[in-house]
Design a protein around this motif. Sequence first.
Motif, mmCIF file in Angstrom:
data_model
loop_
_atom_site.group_PDB
_atom_site.id
_atom_site.type_symbol
_atom_site.label_atom_id
_atom_site.label_comp_id
_atom_site.label_asym_id
_atom_site.label_seq_id
_atom_site.Cartn_x
_atom_site.Cartn_y
_atom_site.Cartn_z
ATOM 1 N N LYS A 62 0.825 -1.214 0.000
ATOM 2 C CA LYS A 62 0.000 0.000 0.000
ATOM 3 C C LYS A 62 0.858 1.264 0.000
ATOM 4 O O LYS A 62 0.531 2.256 -0.668
ATOM 5 C CB LYS A 62 -0.926 -0.007 1.216
ATOM 6 N N SER A 63 1.966 1.234 0.732
ATOM 7 C CA SER A 63 2.817 2.421 0.849
ATOM 8 C C SER A 63 3.794 2.579 -0.321
ATOM 9 O O SER A 63 4.343 3.657 -0.534
ATOM 10 C CB SER A 63 3.609 2.373 2.159
ATOM 11 N N ALA A 64 4.008 1.509 -1.077
ATOM 12 C CA ALA A 64 4.950 1.559 -2.203
ATOM 13 C C ALA A 64 4.395 2.419 -3.337
ATOM 14 O O ALA A 64 3.179 2.533 -3.512
ATOM 15 C CB ALA A 64 5.236 0.152 -2.704
ATOM 16 N N GLU A 65 5.296 3.012 -4.097
ATOM 17 C CA GLU A 65 4.897 3.863 -5.219
ATOM 18 C C GLU A 65 5.518 3.348 -6.514
ATOM 19 O O GLU A 65 6.724 3.114 -6.578
ATOM 20 C CB GLU A 65 5.338 5.308 -4.976
ATOM 21 N N VAL A 66 4.669 3.183 -7.522
ATOM 22 C CA VAL A 66 5.136 2.747 -8.839
ATOM 23 C C VAL A 66 5.216 3.971 -9.743
ATOM 24 O O VAL A 66 4.223 4.666 -9.948
ATOM 25 C CB VAL A 66 4.186 1.694 -9.453
ATOM 26 N N SER A 67 6.402 4.235 -10.269
ATOM 27 C CA SER A 67 6.578 5.392 -11.153
ATOM 28 C C SER A 67 6.245 5.043 -12.602
ATOM 29 O O SER A 67 5.835 5.894 -13.389
ATOM 30 C CB SER A 67 8.018 5.905 -11.073
ATOM 31 N N LYS A 68 6.411 3.752 -12.925
ATOM 32 C CA LYS A 68 6.147 3.298 -14.290
ATOM 33 C C LYS A 68 5.953 1.790 -14.271
ATOM 34 O O LYS A 68 6.632 1.082 -13.529
ATOM 35 C CB LYS A 68 7.328 3.663 -15.199
ATOM 36 N N TYR A 69 5.019 1.304 -15.088
ATOM 37 C CA TYR A 69 4.780 -0.137 -15.164
ATOM 38 C C TYR A 69 5.522 -0.715 -16.370
ATOM 39 O O TYR A 69 5.339 -0.227 -17.491
ATOM 40 C CB TYR A 69 3.286 -0.434 -15.291
ATOM 41 N N PRO A 70 6.362 -1.733 -16.155
ATOM 42 C CA PRO A 70 7.071 -2.343 -17.287
ATOM 43 C C PRO A 70 6.066 -2.955 -18.267
ATOM 44 O O PRO A 70 5.199 -3.738 -17.876
ATOM 45 C CB PRO A 70 7.947 -3.419 -16.631
ATOM 46 N N GLU A 71 6.180 -2.571 -19.516
ATOM 47 C CA GLU A 71 5.165 -2.907 -20.518
ATOM 48 C C GLU A 71 4.977 -4.406 -20.716
ATOM 49 O O GLU A 71 3.847 -4.900 -20.760
ATOM 50 C CB GLU A 71 5.543 -2.255 -21.856
#
Length: 221
Positions: free
Chosen positions: A91-100
Amino acid sequence: MSQQVPERTSLRDHLSSAHEKWREHSRFRRLSKKKKIIVGMLVFLVFLLFLLSATLNRYNGYNILLLDRYVSFDMPEEDTLTAKEWKKLVKSAEVSKYPEAQLKREEKYITSQYHKRIKEYGLTYKEYLKESDLTESEFQAQVEKLAKENVKEKLILHSISREKKIYVSSEEMKAAKQQMMKDRGATSEADYKKIAGETLDEHAEEIDLESKLLYGKIVKN
């Protein structure tokens, strides 16, 4: 009639002569230095693509990603987490970009699972959308949301795996596949394919068996 074996010197001369003829007539030899470099680079590129393909098929690609470019979170001090701690971490983690590639893989898997369940209920895809009061775009958005959640968890999972050096061995993968066969009541891989409609390796790849086993090593209930 016995076949005569040429003497060592004449055999060496024969091989040397054949090699010289090959060099003289070789198309590669007639290429310019620049073209030789280009051909060499192309061969090397094909080899790299082959290795990449093999890696993606075995590990779903997470092991070759620069994971910190995609996700950021506070690395836990302990090697294992409780389910509650895991949920809090995710929940606390942040994804800056999702690998396609990984996102598409998850979307494909989730969509296939939906269609399997829809078929089991005796409905068509359009009937399911109507019963669920969903448009096709809303359904796709739902799939994408679930896929992103899965990828986020796996990015975190494989980041911890790399940092803590916790891995799934080939023996553990093999044992898990044997258990999958047993659960299906199959006595061989050929038998499993008849029952499941897909090979054991195909199913293991589809469900990302390695990540499932890795989760079991890191998250303890």
